[in-house]
Write an enzyme that holds these catalytic residues in place. Structure first.
Site, PDB file in Angstrom:
ATOM      1  N   LYS A  33     -48.419  -4.734 -22.280  1.00  0.00           N
ATOM      2  CA  LYS A  33     -48.239  -5.158 -20.887  1.00  0.00           C
ATOM      3  C   LYS A  33     -48.604  -4.006 -19.953  1.00  0.00           C
ATOM      4  O   LYS A  33     -48.124  -2.888 -20.127  1.00  0.00           O
ATOM      5  CB  LYS A  33     -46.787  -5.573 -20.632  1.00  0.00           C
ATOM      6  CG  LYS A  33     -46.539  -5.995 -19.186  1.00  0.00           C
ATOM      7  CD  LYS A  33     -45.158  -6.583 -19.005  1.00  0.00           C
ATOM      8  CE  LYS A  33     -44.134  -5.583 -18.497  1.00  0.00           C
ATOM      9  NZ  LYS A  33     -44.285  -5.206 -17.077  1.00  0.00           N
ATOM     10  N   LYS A  63     -47.475 -10.183 -10.887  1.00  0.00           N
ATOM     11  CA  LYS A  63     -46.535 -10.969 -10.062  1.00  0.00           C
ATOM     12  C   LYS A  63     -47.165 -11.355  -8.723  1.00  0.00           C
ATOM     13  O   LYS A  63     -46.641 -11.050  -7.654  1.00  0.00           O
ATOM     14  CB  LYS A  63     -45.234 -10.192  -9.842  1.00  0.00           C
ATOM     15  CG  LYS A  63     -44.491  -9.885 -11.142  1.00  0.00           C
ATOM     16  CD  LYS A  63     -43.107  -9.311 -10.881  1.00  0.00           C
ATOM     17  CE  LYS A  63     -42.344  -9.022 -12.152  1.00  0.00           C
ATOM     18  NZ  LYS A  63     -42.848  -7.891 -12.939  1.00  0.00           N
ATOM     19  N   PHE A  65     -48.427 -13.282  -5.422  1.00  0.00           N
ATOM     20  CA  PHE A  65     -47.899 -14.288  -4.490  1.00  0.00           C
ATOM     21  C   PHE A  65     -48.755 -14.256  -3.231  1.00  0.00           C
ATOM     22  O   PHE A  65     -48.912 -13.193  -2.623  1.00  0.00           O
ATOM     23  CB  PHE A  65     -46.431 -13.986  -4.135  1.00  0.00           C
ATOM     24  CG  PHE A  65     -45.840 -14.985  -3.181  1.00  0.00           C
ATOM     25  CD1 PHE A  65     -45.280 -16.163  -3.666  1.00  0.00           C
ATOM     26  CD2 PHE A  65     -45.863 -14.772  -1.814  1.00  0.00           C
ATOM     27  CE1 PHE A  65     -44.748 -17.108  -2.797  1.00  0.00           C
ATOM     28  CE2 PHE A  65     -45.333 -15.712  -0.936  1.00  0.00           C
ATOM     29  CZ  PHE A  65     -44.776 -16.884  -1.429  1.00  0.00           C
ATOM     30  N   ASP A  66     -49.322 -15.414  -2.839  1.00  0.00           N
ATOM     31  CA  ASP A  66     -50.126 -15.464  -1.616  1.00  0.00           C
ATOM     32  C   ASP A  66     -50.441 -16.920  -1.320  1.00  0.00           C
ATOM     33  O   ASP A  66     -49.915 -17.815  -1.995  1.00  0.00           O
ATOM     34  CB  ASP A  66     -51.422 -14.638  -1.821  1.00  0.00           C
ATOM     35  CG  ASP A  66     -51.924 -14.035  -0.497  1.00  0.00           C
ATOM     36  OD1 ASP A  66     -51.941 -14.769   0.512  1.00  0.00           O
ATOM     37  OD2 ASP A  66     -52.290 -12.855  -0.489  1.00  0.00           O
ATOM     38  N   ARG A 209     -39.293   1.412 -22.442  1.00  0.00           N
ATOM     39  CA  ARG A 209     -38.713   2.737 -22.705  1.00  0.00           C
ATOM     40  C   ARG A 209     -38.230   2.990 -24.125  1.00  0.00           C
ATOM     41  O   ARG A 209     -38.444   4.092 -24.637  1.00  0.00           O
ATOM     42  CB  ARG A 209     -37.593   3.026 -21.681  1.00  0.00           C
ATOM     43  CG  ARG A 209     -38.144   3.360 -20.320  1.00  0.00           C
ATOM     44  CD  ARG A 209     -37.109   3.223 -19.227  1.00  0.00           C
ATOM     45  NE  ARG A 209     -36.807   1.814 -18.979  1.00  0.00           N
ATOM     46  CZ  ARG A 209     -36.016   1.390 -18.010  1.00  0.00           C
ATOM     47  NH1 ARG A 209     -35.433   2.255 -17.210  1.00  0.00           N
ATOM     48  NH2 ARG A 209     -35.814   0.096 -17.839  1.00  0.00           N
TER      49      ARG A 209
HETATM   50  O1  C5P Z   1     -38.453   0.002 -20.310  1.00  0.00           O
HETATM   51  P1  C5P Z   1     -38.054  -1.441 -20.378  1.00  0.00           P
HETATM   52  O2  C5P Z   1     -37.977  -1.965 -21.801  1.00  0.00           O
HETATM   53  O3  C5P Z   1     -36.821  -1.740 -19.585  1.00  0.00           O
HETATM   54  O4  C5P Z   1     -39.276  -2.187 -19.697  1.00  0.00           O
HETATM   55  C1  C5P Z   1     -39.271  -3.546 -19.458  1.00  0.00           C
HETATM   56  C2  C5P Z   1     -40.529  -3.947 -18.762  1.00  0.00           C
HETATM   57  O5  C5P Z   1     -40.403  -5.287 -18.307  1.00  0.00           O
HETATM   58  C3  C5P Z   1     -40.853  -3.125 -17.524  1.00  0.00           C
HETATM   59  O6  C5P Z   1     -42.281  -3.097 -17.397  1.00  0.00           O
HETATM   60  C4  C5P Z   1     -40.249  -3.927 -16.404  1.00  0.00           C
HETATM   61  O7  C5P Z   1     -40.908  -3.730 -15.182  1.00  0.00           O
HETATM   62  C5  C5P Z   1     -40.495  -5.357 -16.891  1.00  0.00           C
HETATM   63  N1  C5P Z   1     -39.587  -6.348 -16.343  1.00  0.00           N
HETATM   64  C6  C5P Z   1     -38.222  -6.280 -16.466  1.00  0.00           C
HETATM   65  N2  C5P Z   1     -37.424  -7.249 -15.950  1.00  0.00           N
HETATM   66  C7  C5P Z   1     -37.969  -8.277 -15.321  1.00  0.00           C
HETATM   67  C8  C5P Z   1     -39.344  -8.374 -15.190  1.00  0.00           C
HETATM   68  C9  C5P Z   1     -40.138  -7.381 -15.719  1.00  0.00           C
HETATM   69  O8  C5P Z   1     -37.695  -5.346 -17.047  1.00  0.00           O
HETATM   70  N3  C5P Z   1     -37.187  -9.214 -14.858  1.00  0.00           N
END
Ligand code: C5P
Length: 230
Positions: A33, A63, A65-66, A209
Site C-alpha cells: 500500500k 482517498k 473526494f471531488d 509499523r
Molecule cells: O502502521 P500501521 O499498521 O498502523 O499502518 C496502517 C496503515 O493503514 C497506515 O497506512 C494508515 O494510514 C492506514 N489506515 C489506518 N486506518 C484507517 C485507514 C487507513 O490505519 N482507518
C-alpha cells in the site's frame, strides 16, 4: 507462493527507503500500500517499479473526494498505472464516478466509509447527521456497494458487521488497524490480530509499523503470515 492477504503499508518518507524495505521483504510479501504521505516522495514511481519490475500488487491509498467529473478523470489517469486497489471516499457519487474512470482497467475501487480517527464529536463538527458510528458505517458501506464499490476499507471491529450485509456478498473488505499478538499499538486504538480480522470477514489486512519499524522486517512479516495460516 506468497500470501497476498497481507498488504504492507509503505509509510516511508521516500522512494529509496520504500524500495529498500520491499527488497528486504523479498518474496514473502506480494502486496503493497502506497499512500498520500509518499506522493511527493516518488510514490507513483515506486508503485510502477514494484508492479512492473517486481510483479507486486499495488494498493494506492488516495482517498479521493471531488465532483464526479474530476474523480472520473483522476481515476482514469491513475488506472494507467495498472493499480490493483484504489481508495475513494464512499459517497455514492464519488464511487460511481470512480467506477466509470476505472472501466476497462483491472483497478478495483475501495470505499472509505467513515475515517476511523473520527469520533462522534468530529462528525457533529462536520454536520454529519446524528446516529451511532457503527450504524452510519454500515449504511455508508451499503450505499457504496450499491454505487458499485468493489470493496470497503473497515476497522477490524466493523468487518463482521459489514460482511453480514447482503450488499457485501462478493465484495472485498480490507482492514488496517491490525496488530500481531504483543505488538505495540502506536496510535491505533481499535485493533485486532491478523487471524481475528480474517476470521471476521476481511479479505486483506494492511500492516505498517509492526513490519517496517521492526529490527528484522522480513521476520516480522513471516510471523504475521504464520499467524494468518496458524
Ligand atoms: O502502521 P500501521 O499498521 O498502523 O499502518 C496502517 C496503515 O493503514 C497506515 O497506512 C494508515 O494510514 C492506514 N489506515 C489506518 N486506518 C484507517 C485507514 C487507513 O490505519 N482507518
Amino acid at each position: 507462493m506468497s500470501d497476498d492477504r497481507l498488504i504492507v503499508a509503505l509509510d516511508l518518507p521516500d522512494a529509496l527507503s520504500a524500495l529498500k524495505l520491499a527488497e528486504k521483504l523479498g518474496d514473502d510479501v506480494s502486496f503493497y500500500k502506497i499512500g498520500l504521505g509518499m506522493l511527493t516522495g516518488g510514490g507513483l514511481a515506486v508503485a510502477n517499479e514494484l508492479k512492473q519490475e517486481h510483479g507486486k500488487r499495488i494498493f494506492l491509498d488516495m482517498k479521493l473526494f471531488d465532483i464526479g467529473a474530476t474523480i472520473e478523470n483522476a481515476v482514469r489517469g491513475l488506472a494507467q498505472f495498472d493499480l490493483d486497489f484504489l481508495t475513494v471516499h464512499g459517497d455514492p457519487h464519488v464511487v460511481h464516478a470512480a467506477k466509470q474512470g476505472a472501466a476497462g482497467s483491472q483497478t478495483k475501487i475501495l470505499a472509505v466509509t467513515i475515517l476511523t480517527s473520527l469520533d462522534r464529536a468530529d462528525l457533529d463538527a462536520s454536520l454529519i447527521r446524528p446516529g451511532d458510528i457503527p450504524d452510519l458505517v454500515a449504511e455508508r458501506a451499503s450505499r457504496a456497494f450499491e454505487a458499485g464499490a468493489d470493496g470497503v476499507i473497515a476497522s477490524p471491529q466493523e468487518a463482521a458487521m459489514i460482511r453480514a450485509l447482503p450488499e457485501a456478498a462478493d465484495r472485498l473488505i480490507v482492514t488496517p488497524g491490525v496488530r500481531p499478538t504483543g505488538a505495540a499499538l502506536g496510535d491505533q486504538k481499535r485493533v485486532a490480530t491478523p487471524a481475528q480480522a480474517i476470521h471476521d470477514g476481511a479479505d486483506h489486512i494492511v500492516v505498517g509499523r509492526p513490519i517496517w519499524s521492526a529490527p528484522d522486517p522480513r521476520a516480522a512479516a513471516r510471523a504475521i503470515l504464520d499467524e494468518l495460516n496458524g
